[in-house]
Enzyme design. Sequence first.
Site: not given
Lengths: 544, 544
Positions: A266, A427, A419, A21, A38, A276, A41-42, A269
């Site tokens: 890293t 509260k 609320y 993009r 893509s 992960d 995995n969750c 550069p």
Amino acid sequence: MKVVVIGGVAAGMSAAARLRRLDEKAEIVVLERGGYVSFANCGLPYHLGGVIEERADLLLHTPDSLARRFALDVRVRNEVLSVDREGQLVRVRDLADGRVYEESWDRLVLAPGARPVVPPVPGIERAHTLRDIEDLDGILAALAGGARTAVVIGGGFIGVEAAENLRHRGLATTLVEATPQVLPPLDPEMAQPVAAELRAHHVDLRLGTRAVRVLPREVELADGDRVPADLVLLAVGVRPETELAVTAGLELGPHGGIRVDGALRTSDPRILAVGDAAEKTHAHGGGTRLIPLANLANRHGRIAADTLAGRTVTAVPAQGTAIVQVFGLTAAATGRAEKELRREDRPYRTLHLHGGSHAGYYPGAAPLSLKLLFDPQSLRILGAQAVGSDGVDKRIDVLATAMAAGLPVTALADLELAYAPPYGSAKDPVNLLGYLADNLLTGTTPTVQWDAGDGGHGGHGLPVDVRTKAEHERGHLPGSVHIPLDELRDRIGELPADRPLTVYCQGGQRAHTAVRLLRNLGLDAVNLDGGWLTWSAGTAAAAA
Amino acid sequence: MKVVVIGGVAAGMSAAARLRRLDEKAEIVVLERGGYVSFANCGLPYHLGGVIEERADLLLHTPDSLARRFALDVRVRNEVLSVDREGQLVRVRDLADGRVYEESWDRLVLAPGARPVVPPVPGIERAHTLRDIEDLDGILAALAGGARTAVVIGGGFIGVEAAENLRHRGLATTLVEATPQVLPPLDPEMAQPVAAELRAHHVDLRLGTRAVRVLPREVELADGDRVPADLVLLAVGVRPETELAVTAGLELGPHGGIRVDGALRTSDPRILAVGDAAEKTHAHGGGTRLIPLANLANRHGRIAADTLAGRTVTAVPAQGTAIVQVFGLTAAATGRAEKELRREDRPYRTLHLHGGSHAGYYPGAAPLSLKLLFDPQSLRILGAQAVGSDGVDKRIDVLATAMAAGLPVTALADLELAYAPPYGSAKDPVNLLGYLADNLLTGTTPTVQWDAGDGGHGGHGLPVDVRTKAEHERGHLPGSVHIPLDELRDRIGELPADRPLTVYCQGGQRAHTAVRLLRNLGLDAVNLDGGWLTWSAGTAAAAA
């Protein structure tokens, strides 16, 4: 500019799409060792349990759809063998035909992820892991093959999700966790309701023991027990995939992940690392950590693309917010746990609160337990934990936001949270945490913890139970004096004037009123923080 | 110290109970004109609809229970007639027997609340209001008497709640609102889905017209229509009860509420005022406002008690967070609306986002629309609005917290919100608001609003629809060129190179990718903020 991205799931694909993009002209090659990019995995544990019915729903994009939309050259089953920094090349093996080829790069993004830790247990090669679609397919095949019993090794977030979903499938399921509690990011008294929920749903929970041998249809535990295991699922954690980085001579951090700067570069550069495999700077902790969470992977993927495009963007320190569904309960945490702070000998104060998901007079209100840790000097929030059947995610998100913003704990009292009776209370429990902090810091109502920590009270005084008779009879602290709150003014003479009193009720609110009454009349009374609910959960956890 | 509290519901009772906890010796008298104290007035509409089944559930305390627990002298049906500041007395009428007596005070807390506005419409005395238990009982009696049709006058939060609950009771219900939209704190394009939801549930919604005459079984509207009305419910707003303050010579604020300082003292420092009767300092607005909300009433009641006890506590400026359930939808807002900012000619930027309540691949994900307003100089959040069927309260609470903390809008991208598939997405809608802001502020993706405001684009350019064919055919902007996103690279030659292009998709995300592609290739393209969903809602609202 030619950019090669190694790894095509959350972090890598976020980087590739964002970079496209920002730069229509860049040549972008994504090399993924597995067969899918893509994917969600969750969501893997939930397809296992049939909650997500269609396997296809987990596949968010294909190489073709990414080529069409983002003009990416995505190659699945292409494994990078090595990184040549001098020559600016990667050596790649196409797993379809075994062919090895070289691909040049101007910039490289390492997003190889993490791999499951496999403990050195005889027979462990029979165990499945649950990191990718191939793992999932392997487990589904075992289930289709008639597996009736399962052992999940590891009681962290993934292990608990897997155990729940195997139960949904109807398997007799044992969950084995080496430490005395499930969900290590939580403190023991907060994890205890999760353990109870697992047991209530017939998960055979084995805490404080380890799998020592995986047999053909069983798993042998350290305590000698053998539990049935047509299927063995291993979820004792992950470690970063750093082989490529190491052989390329990139620096690692103190926890064995790839070292990166704020722009995610890293030690070379021209090479960035995200997800992960990279260490993250940790909020409130100093230093770095491994935090294998999807939201950070996505966020950092985007930042890496900005860096590649010449923008100046810095990753903010990570606090590590995590959440898990456990049958009818939700448990969540952000920031530091008490056990960590204690280990570091760092000053902190603790608040426990038991409230409701919304106004008690509106149908469906459910109990909600919160724990908050804050710095007694700066008043900054250090961590928060929540357990309940409804509204847990909302409160943790609000607390994570307050923590990220550096709000003092007392400012929680002033938050204007939405609320109306179906959603909260005038509260809100989060507001009440601010009230508790104010009462603690001003000395209005000193507290003592269930394990007699941090109250400065030198352990527990005489326990005074101010609940109703019925509540008292269902269970109470040993040696308690019982005087219901509404009788306390009249019966104050029954309390010894020369002994410290540890006052408690169910969750802490009535005891607060009682402590104020007693202190106003000159008695040495403190509130047992979190009341009977926290004390009984903590005590049960300590006995596990 | 003797403290008299006038008004025994949210603010007054919070002050009285907190004061007792701080001071066991104070004499505390609570004088309440109505027959009930500490009732759940936010729950009243829900008992009307039978959602809260037991009337008793609304009565949280009685004078007796408050006497027992807090040693309060609570007198219901005792109306204060006047305040004598010089003599430090109040004159009180006991409505049970008509007896008038005097009560002395050292400190006085005014918490009389607000009363419904009653417009000067012939026959309006037949209309019910819904502020207290007596009102509720009156409506319940009318329902028991066979009312089959109802007209609710006023489409604000209470009016909408009342209309929903009357439908739950099976009444043919008309909702009449003088302005062209329901829920005035929302901007029109955000209120539009709420109007559609009301109509989908057979509420006969009459916008932009007024009740001009209340007849025995009908209400006549300004447009000449007569709508059936066995029951008439009036909910056009409230005004502060200030008669006692005025006759006592206390200062009022610019909006007709009682003027107070940060410690909630009136112009007479011995007299405090809290709750709906007092004006609140407004966040981001300068000046004060009337904000009749329960959470502020409770919070300020507590602060008043602290002030009385000699503590130094300051009420923070209020931002006014409100939420309402409308059948299957939830709508919520915090801070300033665009229409206010526009009226004040204040610089702001607008973001619209359409996302999901949680990960789309997990069952039950529901659409969620967010609007955010921020200051283009300071980047501070000025206001937020949300509509959807799930997760609205969570996002508004997070945004209200970020706003209270003064976080810059771009920091929303970095919030670590709890993600697991049942709860959110790896990129939460709140994170995406931060991405949108970043893309706008860096000039990456300029936007234009549905009403062609604030984009600096001089109105709309040629509309380019990048959605699928099916989406396009279901409705599109007049004069649109239609090129699906995934064909855009190949068909870019079909677009005029010399005209500004307003690119849109369903919610804005695909159009962002398209705008980047077009701008990277030198075309003058902007994103229609919020896409088709916002444009069609806004356009429908403007036509109402």
